[in-house]
Design a protein around this motif. Sequence first.
Motif, PDB file in Angstrom:
ATOM      1  N   TYR A   1      60.992   1.023  -6.985  1.00 15.97           N
ATOM      2  CA  TYR A   1      60.721   0.473  -5.654  1.00 15.97           C
ATOM      3  C   TYR A   1      60.657   1.599  -4.619  1.00 15.97           C
ATOM      4  N   ARG A   2      61.636   2.488  -4.670  1.00 10.46           N
ATOM      5  CA  ARG A   2      61.707   3.585  -3.701  1.00 10.46           C
ATOM      6  C   ARG A   2      60.470   4.476  -3.784  1.00 10.46           C
ATOM      7  N   GLU A   3      60.008   4.742  -5.012  1.00  9.69           N
ATOM      8  CA  GLU A   3      58.822   5.593  -5.186  1.00  9.69           C
ATOM      9  C   GLU A   3      57.587   4.946  -4.556  1.00  9.69           C
ATOM     10  N   ALA A   4      57.447   3.640  -4.714  1.00 13.52           N
ATOM     11  CA  ALA A   4      56.307   2.932  -4.126  1.00 13.52           C
ATOM     12  C   ALA A   4      56.385   2.982  -2.604  1.00 13.52           C
ATOM     13  N   CYS A   5      57.568   2.797  -2.062  1.00 10.63           N
ATOM     14  CA  CYS A   5      57.746   2.863  -0.603  1.00 10.63           C
ATOM     15  C   CYS A   5      57.457   4.269  -0.085  1.00 10.63           C
ATOM     16  N   ASP A   6      57.932   5.290  -0.820  1.00 10.28           N
ATOM     17  CA  ASP A   6      57.662   6.673  -0.415  1.00 10.28           C
ATOM     18  C   ASP A   6      56.168   6.966  -0.421  1.00 10.28           C
ATOM     19  N   ALA A   7      55.453   6.444  -1.421  1.00 12.43           N
ATOM     20  CA  ALA A   7      54.005   6.653  -1.505  1.00 12.43           C
ATOM     21  C   ALA A   7      53.294   5.987  -0.333  1.00 12.43           C
ATOM     22  N   LEU A   8      53.716   4.775   0.033  1.00 15.26           N
ATOM     23  CA  LEU A   8      53.123   4.088   1.185  1.00 15.26           C
ATOM     24  C   LEU A   8      53.410   4.835   2.486  1.00 15.26           C
ATOM     25  N   ALA A   9      54.619   5.352   2.611  1.00 18.86           N
ATOM     26  CA  ALA A   9      54.985   6.110   3.810  1.00 18.86           C
ATOM     27  C   ALA A   9      54.130   7.367   3.923  1.00 18.86           C
ATOM     28  N   LYS A  10      53.968   8.054   2.804  1.00 17.08           N
ATOM     29  CA  LYS A  10      53.137   9.264   2.809  1.00 17.08           C
ATOM     30  C   LYS A  10      51.710   8.931   3.223  1.00 17.08           C
ATOM     31  N   LYS A  11      51.170   7.860   2.681  1.00 19.16           N
ATOM     32  CA  LYS A  11      49.804   7.442   3.011  1.00 19.16           C
ATOM     33  C   LYS A  11      49.682   7.125   4.513  1.00 19.16           C
ATOM     34  N   ALA A  12      50.704   6.506   5.068  1.00 22.89           N
ATOM     35  CA  ALA A  12      50.674   6.147   6.492  1.00 22.89           C
ATOM     36  C   ALA A  12      50.845   7.370   7.394  1.00 22.89           C
ATOM     37  N   LEU A  13      51.673   8.334   6.974  1.00 24.24           N
ATOM     38  CA  LEU A  13      51.991   9.482   7.824  1.00 24.24           C
ATOM     39  C   LEU A  13      51.002  10.638   7.704  1.00 24.24           C
ATOM     40  N   ASP A  14      50.319  10.756   6.570  1.00 22.13           N
ATOM     41  CA  ASP A  14      49.435  11.901   6.336  1.00 22.13           C
ATOM     42  C   ASP A  14      48.349  12.093   7.397  1.00 22.13           C
ATOM     43  N   PRO A  15      47.663  11.032   7.848  1.00 23.88           N
ATOM     44  CA  PRO A  15      46.625  11.262   8.875  1.00 23.88           C
ATOM     45  C   PRO A  15      47.196  11.880  10.162  1.00 23.88           C
ATOM     46  N   ALA A  16      48.341  11.407  10.602  1.00 26.71           N
ATOM     47  CA  ALA A  16      48.961  11.966  11.811  1.00 26.71           C
ATOM     48  C   ALA A  16      49.402  13.404  11.566  1.00 26.71           C
ATOM     49  N   ALA A  17      49.944  13.680  10.376  1.00 24.42           N
ATOM     50  CA  ALA A  17      50.389  15.033  10.048  1.00 24.42           C
ATOM     51  C   ALA A  17      49.211  16.012  10.066  1.00 24.42           C
ATOM     52  N   ARG A  18      48.059  15.572   9.570  1.00 22.00           N
ATOM     53  CA  ARG A  18      46.871  16.439   9.581  1.00 22.00           C
ATOM     54  C   ARG A  18      46.435  16.758  11.019  1.00 22.00           C
ATOM     55  N   ILE A  19      46.455  15.748  11.880  1.00 20.88           N
ATOM     56  CA  ILE A  19      46.079  15.958  13.285  1.00 20.88           C
ATOM     57  C   ILE A  19      47.043  16.925  13.949  1.00 20.88           C
ATOM     58  N   LEU A  20      48.337  16.727  13.730  1.00 23.35           N
ATOM     59  CA  LEU A  20      49.337  17.613  14.331  1.00 23.35           C
ATOM     60  C   LEU A  20      49.200  19.040  13.819  1.00 23.35           C
ATOM     61  N   LYS A  21      48.934  19.181  12.534  1.00 19.83           N
ATOM     62  CA  LYS A  21      48.775  20.514  11.947  1.00 19.83           C
ATOM     63  C   LYS A  21      47.563  21.225  12.553  1.00 19.83           C
ATOM     64  N   ARG A  22      46.433  20.508  12.654  1.00 19.44           N
ATOM     65  CA  ARG A  22      45.230  21.103  13.254  1.00 19.44           C
ATOM     66  C   ARG A  22      45.478  21.525  14.702  1.00 19.44           C
ATOM     67  N   ALA A  23      46.291  20.743  15.400  1.00 18.81           N
ATOM     68  CA  ALA A  23      46.594  21.047  16.803  1.00 18.81           C
ATOM     69  C   ALA A  23      47.743  22.051  16.933  1.00 18.81           C
ATOM     70  N   ARG A  24      48.267  22.493  15.792  1.00 15.48           N
ATOM     71  CA  ARG A  24      49.387  23.454  15.753  1.00 15.48           C
ATOM     72  C   ARG A  24      50.618  22.943  16.493  1.00 15.48           C
ATOM     73  N   VAL A  25      50.893  21.664  16.305  1.00 17.86           N
ATOM     74  CA  VAL A  25      52.082  21.044  16.882  1.00 17.86           C
ATOM     75  C   VAL A  25      53.165  21.008  15.802  1.00 17.86           C
ATOM     76  N   ALA A  26      54.290  21.631  16.090  1.00 17.41           N
ATOM     77  CA  ALA A  26      55.393  21.621  15.132  1.00 17.41           C
ATOM     78  C   ALA A  26      55.898  20.188  14.971  1.00 17.41           C
ATOM     79  N   HIS A  27      56.137  19.798  13.744  1.00 18.54           N
ATOM     80  CA  HIS A  27      56.618  18.436  13.489  1.00 18.54           C
ATOM     81  C   HIS A  27      57.323  18.382  12.141  1.00 18.54           C
ATOM     82  N   ARG A  28      58.117  17.345  11.974  1.00 18.86           N
ATOM     83  CA  ARG A  28      58.768  17.054  10.701  1.00 18.86           C
ATOM     84  C   ARG A  28      58.656  15.569  10.454  1.00 18.86           C
TER      85      ARG A  28
END
Length: 86
Positions: A1-28
């Motif tokens: 269950y946890r692995e499936a939730c982690d995969a969904l979270a990654k899918k949801a967060l990845d687009p924002a992470a890419r935008i932040l990375k391109r803009a050189r905004v530090a984030h975690r």
Amino acid sequence: YREACDALAKKALDPAARILKRARVAHRQHVMYGDPGQTIAAAVRQRKCQSIVMGTRGQGAVGNLLLGSVATKVIHLAKVPVTLVK
């Protein structure tokens, strides 16, 4: 269950992470489990955050009354300023 939730979270967060990375905004990214309002407030305390910025779903007054609101719970539990973005 946890692995499936982690995969969904990654899918949801990845687009924002890419935008932040391109803009050189530090984030975690942090994926946590539990009651959303309580979990967010606890994470803010643990990480010693100075403020919270979060979106709202816009359920309206009746929806919030019947179902509650994560944003409302965070506002009541957090000891730091909370900015809501609609």
